[in-house]
Scaffold this motif. Structure first.
Motif, mmCIF file in Angstrom:
data_model
loop_
_atom_site.group_PDB
_atom_site.id
_atom_site.type_symbol
_atom_site.label_atom_id
_atom_site.label_comp_id
_atom_site.label_asym_id
_atom_site.label_seq_id
_atom_site.Cartn_x
_atom_site.Cartn_y
_atom_site.Cartn_z
ATOM 1 N N LYS A 22 0.811 -1.214 0.000
ATOM 2 C CA LYS A 22 0.000 0.000 0.000
ATOM 3 C C LYS A 22 0.846 1.267 0.000
ATOM 4 O O LYS A 22 0.587 2.185 -0.798
ATOM 5 C CB LYS A 22 -0.957 -0.009 1.193
ATOM 6 N N PRO A 23 1.878 1.381 0.864
ATOM 7 C CA PRO A 23 2.724 2.590 0.817
ATOM 8 C C PRO A 23 3.390 2.807 -0.540
ATOM 9 O O PRO A 23 3.517 3.938 -1.001
ATOM 10 C CB PRO A 23 3.760 2.331 1.915
ATOM 11 N N TRP A 28 4.993 -2.377 -7.264
ATOM 12 C CA TRP A 28 3.804 -1.749 -6.688
ATOM 13 C C TRP A 28 3.843 -0.237 -6.857
ATOM 14 O O TRP A 28 2.795 0.410 -6.955
ATOM 15 C CB TRP A 28 3.628 -2.141 -5.229
ATOM 16 N N PHE A 29 5.026 0.339 -6.920
ATOM 17 C CA PHE A 29 5.186 1.757 -7.270
ATOM 18 C C PHE A 29 4.666 1.976 -8.690
ATOM 19 O O PHE A 29 3.911 2.918 -8.959
ATOM 20 C CB PHE A 29 6.663 2.144 -7.165
ATOM 21 N N LEU A 30 5.064 1.086 -9.605
ATOM 22 C CA LEU A 30 4.601 1.145 -10.990
ATOM 23 C C LEU A 30 3.083 0.987 -11.063
ATOM 24 O O LEU A 30 2.404 1.731 -11.780
ATOM 25 C CB LEU A 30 5.281 0.034 -11.787
ATOM 26 N N ARG A 80 2.941 5.955 -2.969
ATOM 27 C CA ARG A 80 4.120 6.699 -3.427
ATOM 28 C C ARG A 80 4.149 6.797 -4.945
ATOM 29 O O ARG A 80 4.484 7.846 -5.520
ATOM 30 C CB ARG A 80 5.378 5.996 -2.909
ATOM 31 N N GLY A 81 3.783 5.701 -5.626
ATOM 32 C CA GLY A 81 3.735 5.719 -7.078
ATOM 33 C C GLY A 81 2.668 6.663 -7.609
ATOM 34 O O GLY A 81 2.882 7.374 -8.594
ATOM 35 N N ALA A 82 1.512 6.675 -6.943
ATOM 36 C CA ALA A 82 0.430 7.582 -7.353
ATOM 37 C C ALA A 82 0.864 9.031 -7.198
ATOM 38 O O ALA A 82 0.641 9.860 -8.094
ATOM 39 C CB ALA A 82 -0.814 7.312 -6.520
#
Length: 239
Positions: free
Chosen positions: A5-6, A129-131, A10-12
């Motif tokens: 989730k973090p 997950w950042f992507l 961060r990616g968003a």
């Protein structure tokens, strides 16, 4: 798992600037779609199934009462061949991940969150997950923009008067500047640009996108690596 989730958040956040531009030129697509007679269900299905701005612009441009399904499919395939190169560049990020994980992530990879992730990867802090977080945020921004343009399309008959047609060009110019690494990029960029211009002049359709991408990638692979040069210098004994 607990960092999922973090990393998505961060990616968003990292994609907020490009998402604003995506919403802007998404609204242009919506205006064009309204003029072609598409409804909001058509638009949302296209956004979800394709989610590729350039390909969707071509699809809307080819939209008619007698749908040229084969020609449209071929055009979208040609334009999206660049995702083979994009996927290859993300291979280190997906190392050790399963096929389903890769497929789920890649569907939400757009040029914008790919570029942001590549910049983050150079700092060693990019994750899948950042992507993905950037992709979800871009999808929401893009879909919102296309629906706004679609629903308000009847009020904007000439989008070029508001420079909305330039949003697509502006965002990719900004992304290119952000990806610039220095002198080592000069040759691949020049080769890619020259190949794209030649293909645009002599080949029909959108083959110039693929030609530029392949020429630039091959040029980059054949170019001498700066790190190799540094290592050679360091191997020279000092006296």
């Amino acid at each position: 798992m607990k960092h999922r989730k973090p990393e998505m958040i961060r990616g968003a956040r990292a994609n907020v600037p490009v998402a604003a531009s995506a919403m802007a030129y998404g609204s242009v697509l919506g205006v064009l779609a309204a003029q072609k007679g598409l409804n909001w269900l058509d638009m949302m299905y296209m956004n979800s199934a394709v989610f590729a701005g350039a390909a969707q612009f071509v699809m809307v441009d080819m939209w008619s009462n007698h749908m040229p399904i084969f020609e449209m499919t071929l055009a979208v395939l040609v334009i999206n061949l660049r995702y083979l190169l994009i996927g290859a560049s993300l291979d280190p990020l997906f190392s050790g991940r399963g096929l389903l994980h890769k497929m789920g992530m890649m569907h939400l990879v757009a040029d914008e969150n790919w570029a942001v992730t590549m910049s983050e990867q150079r700092n060693g802090s990019a994750t899948t997950w950042f992507l993905f977080g950037g992709g979800v945020f871009l999808y929401l921004a893009w879909s919102s923009g296309t629906l706004i343009g679609l629903l308000g399309g009847g009020f904007i008959t000439r989008p070029e008067e508001y420079a909305l047609d330039f949003a697509f060009t502006a965002v990719f110019t900004a992304l290119a500047v952000g990806l610039w690494r220095g002198k080592s990029d000069i040759l691949p960029w020049v080769v890619a640009g020259a190949a794209a211009l030649l293909a645009h002049k002599f080949l029909p359709g959108k083959w110039y996108i693929v030609a530029g991408g392949l020429a630039g990638a091959v040029s980059a692979m054949l170019s001498p690596c700066e790190t190799d040069e540094v290592e050679e210098v360091e191997d020279v004994p000092s006296y």
